[in-house]
Design a protein around this motif. Structure first.
Motif, short mmCIF file in Angstrom:
data_model
loop_
_atom_site.label_atom_id
_atom_site.label_comp_id
_atom_site.label_asym_id
_atom_site.label_seq_id
_atom_site.Cartn_x
_atom_site.Cartn_y
_atom_site.Cartn_z
N UNK A 833 -46.94 -22.16 76.63
CA UNK A 833 -48.25 -22.47 77.04
C UNK A 833 -48.56 -23.83 77.61
N UNK A 834 -47.29 -24.71 77.87
CA UNK A 834 -47.40 -26.11 78.35
C UNK A 834 -46.65 -25.98 79.63
N UNK A 835 -46.39 -24.73 80.10
CA UNK A 835 -45.73 -24.91 81.50
C UNK A 835 -46.29 -25.68 82.52
N UNK A 836 -47.84 -25.53 82.63
CA UNK A 836 -48.49 -26.33 83.55
C UNK A 836 -49.19 -27.35 82.84
N UNK A 837 -48.77 -27.82 81.74
CA UNK A 837 -49.38 -29.10 81.14
C UNK A 837 -48.28 -29.85 80.51
N UNK A 838 -47.49 -30.61 81.55
CA UNK A 838 -46.42 -31.20 80.70
C UNK A 838 -46.65 -32.19 79.67
N UNK A 839 -46.16 -32.24 78.53
CA UNK A 839 -46.13 -33.03 77.43
C UNK A 839 -44.85 -33.24 76.72
N UNK A 840 -44.66 -34.21 75.94
CA UNK A 840 -43.61 -34.83 74.96
C UNK A 840 -43.98 -34.03 73.55
N UNK A 911 -59.40 -29.47 81.90
CA UNK A 911 -59.30 -28.25 82.61
C UNK A 911 -57.91 -27.84 82.95
N UNK A 912 -56.93 -28.76 83.26
CA UNK A 912 -55.72 -28.74 83.49
C UNK A 912 -55.06 -27.97 82.14
N UNK A 913 -55.25 -28.37 80.86
CA UNK A 913 -54.87 -27.55 79.88
C UNK A 913 -55.40 -26.37 79.67
N UNK A 914 -56.41 -26.19 79.86
CA UNK A 914 -57.22 -24.94 79.91
C UNK A 914 -56.78 -23.91 80.97
N UNK A 915 -56.35 -24.33 82.13
CA UNK A 915 -55.66 -23.67 83.06
C UNK A 915 -54.39 -23.03 82.47
N UNK A 916 -53.60 -24.14 82.12
CA UNK A 916 -52.09 -23.66 81.61
C UNK A 916 -52.35 -22.72 80.55
N UNK A 917 -53.25 -22.78 79.54
CA UNK A 917 -53.55 -21.98 78.52
C UNK A 917 -53.85 -20.59 79.06
N UNK A 918 -54.76 -20.46 79.95
CA UNK A 918 -54.95 -19.11 80.39
C UNK A 918 -53.98 -18.42 81.34
N UNK A 919 -52.84 -19.23 81.97
CA UNK A 919 -51.90 -18.49 82.62
C UNK A 919 -50.77 -18.01 81.75
N UNK A 920 -50.74 -18.96 80.66
CA UNK A 920 -49.70 -18.32 79.62
C UNK A 920 -50.32 -17.07 78.88
N UNK A 921 -51.96 -17.14 78.63
CA UNK A 921 -52.16 -15.79 78.31
C UNK A 921 -52.06 -14.62 79.05
N UNK A 922 -52.27 -14.83 80.35
CA UNK A 922 -52.09 -13.81 81.22
C UNK A 922 -50.88 -13.38 81.70
N UNK A 923 -49.91 -13.76 80.95
CA UNK A 923 -48.32 -13.61 81.07
C UNK A 923 -47.66 -12.81 80.03
#
Length: 967
Positions: A833-840, A911-923
């Motif tokens: 889910x964090x592929x597009x929202x880098x985090x530690x 918005x970036x976290x939301x985008x990353x979540x949606x991309x994850x869910x659509x995969x």
């Protein structure tokens, strides 16, 4: 210095000792009284009436020591969570007795009993009583000359630790929350014989400007003999130098019963000075030779001192003409093995060297004064000390006993410790209220009595409406004036919800590294010091339990451990501990840097570098209660934000879009020993894969001592960064000795609506949404806050302040909002889910707006072993498993639940976290492993009123940190 006018003193300086006054040199003789003593508890306070001083006791103890160490008192079976637990509990009188044999050569000598540190004492010798002494901060000294004749005597000492004997409020001198209210005698315990005329006291007043030391001797003359004499002095350097000053002699002639000899000892032109960088010390030896018509007397003593001028200039402290910023720790006497402070130097040196490793140069002793060994260690290591009177209460015009007790305590503190060069500051206690007139009177008296230190009326006095007082040399407070919006009067970065509904500037203002406390300083014309800064909680380290092998046990830790077991989180407690610690360290770094980059600030006193095990258990340290590292942050990392010389990047924010240029102003902060000549700051902006995005170096200039030097501003276009990234801005001086680094985040400029084919968006789990799940839909649920209010906690970025149960109770009793109580996030950072929202694995600054707009959900109804993707770390009191982001399989469908509001179109991070979540869910990667029924999902989201976490919430009715006391 207060010298009685009726004492006549004649002083003459000469370079040789007068032969007419020469007499055989005598030295003091001592009987060490440490060892086995007979013992008896007097819990009913009948010992005096029944004349126990004439009897014999069956039990025995070892002194120096306490009843706890000797396993006397009531075995304590309580399970206490507000503080560590004494294994043996006792309050009241205890009697200590032994036989002493006085040698014949002590005939006609002055004999003193010295008890270095104890509680209220009375002494009997062969049944003769000597009056009560109650000093908590200084030795008890009894003159037993009249009764200790050569031969055998019975010495009895009653020690009473009953709190009502000491008008101190919640002072850490006797509080159960830290050192415990022990009974016993610690430190030196001895009888000393001297000539009847001897050097009773020697006070040393360094004067660096005039290159001399004023010396003041007090000599008892009990027979009022007509005495002529000399005192010969010599100072020799140690602790890094061996400079020897030539001998000088002072003559006197007097028949007063107390002779005061005052002189000026010339240090020459090449004396060494004392400060935090070069703590050079001198040892002043003084030899007395006195003679009357029929008697000759002699004595020798010595005192160590340092040539230091600790003063102020405007709103800053100056040490030997160099500006310093005080970087202090709060000390509440936390010594878990003994329950009392060390009276020998080794442990104090160990602790103070650790503080120096972490960049600190200052100790503030909260409502107590440590033993002599602490000052001696600070002298050696180079620490600026601020002891306090033992009080945490109000001054009242009607309470003369309180004022008299504290005045005597202050005089004793200065008599005992003021020769130590580290003793540079003094305050009347913590968070005092009541009569400001009486506080001013106390300060004025102590200034007249001994003016060697700087004075404040207290630490954080009248914190609801603070104001610097006319006779204060420095001002310690959380604010310089009553609270205003936008944090403009604050001089610390975090507050409890009882004092600020935003919890301070770090939690209440969008992350940046430009903020300072400069605006608050306009209300204060002396150095202002941030009071008890930080206070960011960390979860308990349960491996610490085994370290409590002394008089105290960590039964509170055992309770917290069981709560984690009950909540099915103990299997991964170390991950929760580490993530909470890293988050707290993040907050401390910014907190320290705000103070460091504030021009004209006097300093800050963190609470604390180490844990505070009382007041509900406040685990706020990067070090544990033993001053051992928790493994959270290294000294080198800590010194990036807290040291005599640091460098910073001032940035308007830490999150950027790739259509912008990252801007930063580089500054050098130099409170070191000298100018940093011909220096530069090299900087590098590096991507996640190690690729250098940009780099550069500032022109070489001098970073002047005592100044904040602004260097060039850097600007880095971010257009070539096409994917979301966490970058690191690393700084280093040209010699590589001073470094710093910052995480920054870059996101694509345009956050367009994601074209997802199957994801359904929902804010409630209504029948339609549940039906879609049952039939195989993918649902992103961002619950409406009102719908989950009873099964969630509020949003908080900073780690909860101090201790959740304590301030929850304070807020409720004062009708204030209660903190959400969380300690950062534990993040499954490898989750797709964090592929597009880098985090530690722990929360960092890019989570600030998301956490602030969140309502983490209590997951008590989920399966025991279930772990959310993002867990808000709860405090150990409530100990709930809190989900901010989590997922389930429901029927044929899947649901991703995010309990943060990500719909703000102006918040590009959300918005970036939301985008990353949606991309994850659509995969195809969106495939939750835990299956729930519809009813179970409803229970997880909306809760069950009988959840364990809710029923366990309690209020701490104990010490409230002074808040209720002063309202």
């Amino acid at each position: 210095m207060n010298i009685r006018p009726q004492v006549l003193v004649m002083l003459v300086f000469t370079s040789i000792i007068l032969t007419a006054c020469s007499s055989p040199e005598t030295s003091r003789k001592t009987i060490d009284l440490s060892g086995t003593w007979a013992f008896k508890l007097d819990s009913n306070n009948v010992g005096v009436q029944e004349q126990w001083f004439n009897g014999f006791f069956d039990e025995s103890v070892i002194l120096p020591g306490t009843t706890d160490e000797n396993k006397k008192g009531t075995p304590n079976k309580k399970i206490e969570v507000n503080h560590l637990t004494r294994k043996y509990y006792y309050v009241g009188k205890a009697w200590y007795q032994r036989t002493v044999v006085i040698p014949n050569e002590w005939q006609d000598k002055t004999i003193r009993l010295f008890l270095e540190r104890t509680k209220a004492t009375e002494v009997w010798v062969d049944g003769q009583r000597f009056p009560l002494q109650k000093h908590l901060s200084a030795p008890h000294i009894y003159d037993l000359t009249k009764v200790l004749t050569p031969g055998e005597h019975t010495l009895s000492i009653s020690v009473d630790n009953t709190p009502k004997l000491f008008p101190t409020g919640g002072s850490h001198a006797i509080a159960k929350h830290t050192q415990t209210n022990w009974n016993g005698i610690i430190g030196k315990l001895e009888l000393t014989a001297m000539d009847k005329v001897y050097i009773k006291s020697l006070k040393v007043f360094p004067d660096t400007e005039n290159k001399e030391v004023k010396v003041v001797f007090r000599l008892p003359n009990p027979e009022k003999e007509k005495l002529n004499g000399t005192i010969t002095c010599q100072a020799k350097g140690f602790n890094g130098h061996n400079h020897t000053i030539k001998k000088q002699t002072f003559e006197f002639s007097s028949s007063e019963n107390e002779i005061v000899v005052t002189g000026k000892y010339n240090m020459g032109n090449n004396f060494a000075t004392w400060d935090e960088f070069t703590p050079h010390l001198y040892r002043l030896s003084a030899k007395l030779s006195a003679k009357s018509e029929s008697n000759a007397y002699g004595d020798k003593t010595e005192e160590s001192f340092g040539m230091v001028e600790f003063t102020t200039k405007g709103t800053q402290f100056v040490v030997n003409d160099k500006f310093t910023l005080l970087r202090g720790k709060h000390d509440a006497c936390v010594f878990p093995l003994t329950g009392y402070p060390p009276t020998t130097k080794d442990e104090w040196v160990r602790q103070m060297k650790i503080c120096k490793e972490y960049g600190l140069n200052h100790y503030r002793f909260h409502s107590w004064t440590p033993p002599k060994a602490a000052f001696e260690a600070a002298d050696l290591v180079g620490i600026y000390m601020q002891p306090e009177l033992p009080q945490w209460r109000q001054f009242k015009e009607t309470d003369t006993a309180h004022f008299h007790f504290q005045r005597k305590e202050g005089e004793a503190i200065f008599d005992t410790y003021a020769n130590n060069p580290s003793f540079v500051m003094f305050a009347l206690g913590n968070e005092l209220g009541g009569s400001r007139k009486l506080m001013a009177k106390m300060v004025n008296h102590l200034k007249e009595y001994d003016g060697r230190s700087l004075f404040a009326q207290g630490s954080n006095n009248y914190f609801w409406n603070p104001k610097k007082q006319p006779n204060e040399d420095f001002f310690i407070s959380a604010r310089t004036k009553k609270k205003q919006d936008n944090f403009v009067n604050d001089i610390r970065a975090s507050f409890s919800y009882a004092n600020d509904p935003n919890a301070g500037i770090i939690n209440g203002q969008f992350p940046n590294t430009e903020r300072s406390f400069e605006a608050a300083l306009k209300h204060c014309d002396v150095p202002a010091i941030g009071h008890e800064t930080g206070q960011y909680q960390v979860l308990p380290n349960f491996n610490e339990i085994s370290k409590y092998t002394g008089v105290l046990e960590a039964r509170n830790f055992e309770v917290f451990k069981q709560r984690m077991i009950d909540q099915n989180m103990f299997s991964y407690w170390e991950e929760l501990f580490e993530a909470s610690g890293k988050h707290a360290a993040l907050c401390y770094k910014e907190d320290n840097e705000i103070s460091m980059r504030t021009p004209g600030l006097g300093g800050f006193q963190i609470l604390d570098l180490q844990d505070f095990p009382g007041q509900g258990t406040a685990l706020v340290g990067m070090l544990d209660a033993f001053m051992d590292s928790k493994g959270i942050v290294s000294p080198e990392e800590w010194r990036q934000s807290c040291a005599d010389q640091t460098i910073q990047a001032k940035m308007p924010r830490l999150v950027w879009q790739n259509n912008e240029s990252l801007t930063a102003e580089l500054i050098a902060i130099n409170y070191g020993a000298t100018d940093m000549v011909n220096n530069t700051i090299a900087w590098t902006l590096t991507g996640q894969n190690g690729t250098v995005v940009a780099s550069g170096e500032t022109p070489a200039i001098n970073f002047e001592q005592g100044k904040i030097t602004s260097l060039e501003k850097i600007s880095v276009p971010l257009s070539e960064i096409e994917t979301p990234q966490q970058l690191t801005l690393a700084l280093s001086t040209s010699n590589g000795k001073i470094t710093n680094n910052y995480h920054v985040w870059v996101y694509p400029e345009s956050i367009k609506e994601e074209k997802v084919t199957e994801v359904e968006m929902a804010t409630v789990l209504d029948m339609a949404t549940l039906a879609k799940l049952e039939n195989g839909s993918k649902v992103l649920l961002m619950p409406d806050s009102a719908s989950i209010a009873k099964n969630s906690v509020g949003g908080l970025f900073i780690s909860d302040y101090w201790c959740y149960p304590m301030f929850k109770g304070i807020c409720e009793r004062n009708n204030k909002p209660v903190s959400p109580g969380t300690l950062g996030l534990l993040i499954d950072d490898k989750h797709p889910v964090f592929k597009h929202f880098p985090t530690s694995f722990h929360s960092d600054w890019q989570w600030w707006s998301i956490m602030k707009k969140s309502r983490p959900i209590v997951l008590d109804s989920a399966d025991a072993e279930y772990r959310p993707i993002v867990q808000a770390i709860d405090n150990f009191e409530r100990c709930a498993k809190l989900g901010l982001l989590f997922e389930f399989k429901v029927g044929k469908g899947s649901v991703l639940v995010c309990s943060a509001n990500l719909n703000d179109k102006d918040d590009f991070v959300a918005q970036q976290l939301l985008r990353s979540m949606l991309r994850y869910m659509d995969s195809e990667e969106f495939s939750p492993q835990t299956t729930l029924s519809q009813n179970k999902l409803l229970s997880v989201i909306y809760g069950n009123t009988s959840t364990k976490s809710k029923s366990r919430i309690t209020n701490d009715k104990g010490n409230t940190g002074g808040y209720d006391l002063l309202q």
